[in-house]
Design an enzyme around this catalytic site. Sequence first.
Site, PDB file in Angstrom:
ATOM      1  N   ASP A   2     -84.607  20.806  47.127  1.00  0.00           N
ATOM      2  CA  ASP A   2     -83.364  20.121  48.099  1.00  0.00           C
ATOM      3  C   ASP A   2     -83.943  20.458  49.358  1.00  0.00           C
ATOM      4  OD1 ASP A   2     -83.139  22.930  48.826  1.00  0.00           O
ATOM      5  OD2 ASP A   2     -80.861  22.730  48.149  1.00  0.00           O
ATOM      6  N   CYS A  39     -80.861  29.431  19.679  1.00  0.00           N
ATOM      7  CA  CYS A  39     -81.534  30.075  20.877  1.00  0.00           C
ATOM      8  C   CYS A  39     -81.992  31.468  20.636  1.00  0.00           C
ATOM      9  CB  CYS A  39     -81.139  30.061  22.235  1.00  0.00           C
ATOM     10  SG  CYS A  39     -79.721  31.190  22.386  1.00  0.00           S
TER      11      CYS A  39
END
Lengths: 373, 373
Positions: free
Chosen positions: B96, B310
């Site tokens: 960003d 997972c």
Amino acid sequence: MKQPITYELLHICKQTGARRGIIHTPHGDIDTPVFMPVGTQATVKSMTPEELKEEVEAKIILANTYHLYLRPGEKIIKEAGGLHKFMNWDRAILTDSGGFQVFSLGPLRKITEEGVEFKSHLDGSKHFLSPEKVMEIENDLGPDIMMAFDECVEYPSTYEYTKQSMERTTRWAKRCKEAHKRPEEQGLFGIVQGGMYKDLREQSAKDLVELDFPGYAVGGLSVGEPKELMCELLEFTTQFLPKDKPRYLMGVGTPDYLIEAAIRGIDMCDCVLPTRIARNGTAMTWNGKVVVRNAVYERDFTTLDAECDCYTCKNYTKAYIHHLIKTKEILGVRLLSIHNLRFLTKLMERVRIEIENDNLLNFRNEFYNKYGY
Amino acid sequence: MKQPITYELLHICKQTGARRGIIHTPHGDIDTPVFMPVGTQATVKSMTPEELKEEVEAKIILANTYHLYLRPGEKIIKEAGGLHKFMNWDRAILTDSGGFQVFSLGPLRKITEEGVEFKSHLDGSKHFLSPEKVMEIENDLGPDIMMAFDECVEYPSTYEYTKQSMERTTRWAKRCKEAHKRPEEQGLFGIVQGGMYKDLREQSAKDLVELDFPGYAVGGLSVGEPKELMCELLEFTTQFLPKDKPRYLMGVGTPDYLIEAAIRGIDMCDCVLPTRIARNGTAMTWNGKVVVRNAVYERDFTTLDAECDCYTCKNYTKAYIHHLIKTKEILGVRLLSIHNLRFLTKLMERVRIEIENDNLLNFRNEFYNKYGY
């Protein structure tokens, strides 16, 4: 009776008397001398079991009875199927007895012949631990090796108090043995006490050997006394321990102490040091301590330890780890924990080789020169 | 000129208009729509790059210019060989511009046409960021995608202020484009602003499209406005964006917002949510949120999410994770972070399949029923 824990002596170093052996446990064999990572609260801080196996090559870890008794409670761990299942660790586990933690509470505990009353460090709630209660807890937790409930006296302590305490510890060891409900699955170790007094150490060792435990620990050393005194008392104590049983020096984890312990016939050591100093931004390396948190490493794009092949040293620079520690990122603690534990594993691997080569004394001297002791 | 970032449109969902595509970057291809994990300080909190690759299957991550500018400083990262090398991540990175962080500082910053003066949240030291300075920093960091320096106005803001700010953001975007020194290696994205005002959104989008960036973000949404308003403005805004460039909705990470964004033609989203709620002991699952920190899970020996494959769900119970979170153990945060990030990866994988099957609207409705939205 079937013994869950047995010791196989492979070789004695001609230079030092150090023992190279194997401890057989229900969850696998352990090459000794060995360093055991500490998983106080049913987790070796910041590590997964896979990292402990693959990166650290740990064969046995510790957990703490006092902490697990308070949180989550041993009954929950029993319901989970025991500590191995609860924490997803299928190699060996040793639990301490909580004695050390309880006695460290100072004014929060009161000792009687029956046991110890104490207040939880978490919420001040009152609890009572006796040898029988501790055996019940350790039977519920289900480690391969469980320690008897003992008192570890402060350093320094008077002869009078140390003697009283040591004799009580022996009586408690006897009560532990009687209360132990799973002797064919879990090996109960006695703990030699006696503070800094040789005659008390001798008496403690002989009385415990009489009780015939499958292994023995030396407790109450490395509690603040000078290193020379520790070495002297350790050497004095181990002569009274049986040659065919494992010997465990409690709470020792600096590289020099590990080597000195091996030289004095110790097979097992444990310490929170490698993971604790990781959290403070410090690495143990083959060239001494590296305080990677220090500003001098801000632009150091080399690895922690040129001689190390751990995950951290294969992939990361000091500059990156420095950044992670300064910004309090968990990955920094992880990378240093992996490295420090691996370093101690590799150190003990080397110690075992040097024992086999009857060369441990030479190695110690070289190591001290290099490591800066 | 060679474009480092290109977008390939594979399919448009007939039910919703959602886009299934691929973003090509110098560090690999990214299937879209995609969720991007956030690594604010050059680390996705608690995770290694290998875990991000193998467990989460992340193809791109974010890092924050503001944080890295302050610590360790972009020059150190440049010396390390750029952000990829510094943090040992060889897939794509987006940074960003620091705009959002700087404007969030409130009274600690002062905006002029030239740029923004602000005081560091760390030590109060004074700094100045301009579009030119931000480009210099992002060129030094070296991500695949860099964001232009923008102002994200608060919600609510007046029409007058929002218009002024949006027009300045466009002028800054132009200055960013001119100051960008590595356009063949790093793709610079413009950021559409305009607050909650449709005409300003339209003007912002059109002016930025005129500047011809390789990708566009929609900023200033999901800043506190109602969900319906967010959806309406997003749908309104994306119609003005080119079909052959990627579109990124900034700061969105709840499962429902991710699906709504995809429906409105968004290709990329990011958010700290999955790792932040992990630290608070919360899991996202296919059956809704599980606050595993709650006492009700103390004895729950099932896994977090029966539909999840997972590492966490393959190996650990809620009772164990509950214990780790209650005792503030790092492994607890790790296990929940892995699960939450994996959950969002799998959710987006599913969204991509439903787009290909022209079935995204049906999926959304089913998911809301199940997830409890």
